[in-house]
Design an enzyme around this catalytic site. Structure first.
Site, mmCIF file in Angstrom:
data_model
loop_
_atom_site.group_PDB
_atom_site.id
_atom_site.type_symbol
_atom_site.label_atom_id
_atom_site.label_comp_id
_atom_site.label_asym_id
_atom_site.label_seq_id
_atom_site.Cartn_x
_atom_site.Cartn_y
_atom_site.Cartn_z
ATOM 1 N N HIS A 7 18.266 -4.961 13.908
ATOM 2 C CA HIS A 7 19.523 -4.548 14.547
ATOM 3 C C HIS A 7 19.690 -3.045 14.490
ATOM 4 C CE1 HIS A 7 20.661 -5.145 10.278
ATOM 5 N NE2 HIS A 7 21.538 -4.174 10.461
ATOM 6 N N GLU A 43 31.427 -7.399 10.742
ATOM 7 C CA GLU A 43 30.363 -7.137 11.702
ATOM 8 C C GLU A 43 30.373 -8.172 12.815
ATOM 9 O OE1 GLU A 43 26.631 -7.549 9.409
ATOM 10 O OE2 GLU A 43 26.314 -9.412 10.503
ATOM 11 N N GLN A 54 24.643 -4.430 16.225
ATOM 12 C CA GLN A 54 25.615 -4.803 15.194
ATOM 13 C C GLN A 54 26.773 -3.813 15.257
ATOM 14 O OE1 GLN A 54 24.813 -3.772 10.961
ATOM 15 N NE2 GLN A 54 24.804 -5.971 10.624
ATOM 16 N N HIS A 78 23.186 2.844 11.153
ATOM 17 C CA HIS A 78 21.874 2.599 10.544
ATOM 18 C C HIS A 78 20.993 1.771 11.475
ATOM 19 C CE1 HIS A 78 24.111 -1.027 9.062
ATOM 20 N NE2 HIS A 78 22.948 -1.631 9.207
ATOM 21 N N GLU A 128 17.788 0.098 6.870
ATOM 22 C CA GLU A 128 17.986 -1.183 6.198
ATOM 23 C C GLU A 128 16.752 -2.046 6.418
ATOM 24 O OE1 GLU A 128 21.274 -3.460 7.745
ATOM 25 O OE2 GLU A 128 21.108 -4.996 6.200
HETATM 26 CO CO CO Z 1 22.793 -3.703 8.901
#
Ligand code: CO
Length: 144
Positions: A7, A43, A54, A78, A128
Site C-alpha cells: 500500500h 484507515e 491507504q 509511508h 513499512e
Molecule cells: Co501502512
C-alpha cells in the site's frame, strides 16, 4: 524479498472527503476500514490492482499522524512493501544500517505482521514491511 507494493499511505484531514474523492475520480472501491488503536489511526483501503491506497486520519491529537498533518500537511505518509517474512526483511534492513522504528515485527491491520523503518537513513521515506496474514485469516479473503 520485495513481492509488491502492499500500500501507499496518504495522510488526510477528512477521511470521508478523501474516500469520496477517490470514489468519484477513480471509481475506487473501499475494501477495508479499520481503527488501529496502537497507531492512533483510522484507515480506509481502496483497491489499486493487487495493491491498496491507504487513506489515514488520526484518531486523536497525540497520534503520530496528527503530528505529521500539523507539521507537514496532507500527503504521502509511508510506503508499505509486501514481504514473505517480516522478521527476515527487518533483519536485512538492520544489517544494511537502517534506523528501525520497530525492533521486532508487530501486529498491523488486516491481521498482518508489520515493522517500520525510519525515514532518516532510508532516503526520506517512511517504510513499512507488511507480511500478510494467511489467507484463511484475512478479513477480506481473496482481496490483495
Ligand atoms: Co501502512
Amino acid at each position: 524479498m520485495l513481492n509488491d507494493i502492499d500500500h501507499v499511505a496518504i495522510a488526510v484531514n477528512d477521511l470521508d472527503a478523501a474516500v469520496r474523492f477517490y470514489e468519484s475520480a477513480l471509481g475506487a472501491v473501499v475494501v477495508h476500514t479499520e481503527e488501529v488503536e496502537s497507531d492512533g489511526v483510522r484507515e480506509v483501503l481502496v483497491r489499486a490492482g493487487s495493491s491498496y491506497v491507504q487513506l489515514l486520519s488520526p484518531l486523536h491529537e497525540s497520534s503520530p499522524v496528527a503530528r505529521f498533518l500539523a507539521t507537514r500537511g496532507e500527503g504521502l505518509h509511508h510506503v508499505g512493501y509486501r514481504v514473505d517474512d517480516c522478521a527476515a526483511a527487518l533483519d536485512a534492513f538492520r544489517r544494511a544500517g537502517a534506523r528501525l522504528l520497530d525492533e521486532t515485527p508487530r501486529s498491523g491491520s488486516r491481521g498482518t505482521r508489520i515493522a517500520f523503518i525510519h525515514p532518516k537513513g532510508a532516503f526520506g521515506t517512511l517504510i513499512e514491511l507488511v507480511e500478510e496474514a494467511p489467507s484463511s485469516e484475512r478479513p477480506n479473503p481473496g482481496l490483495g
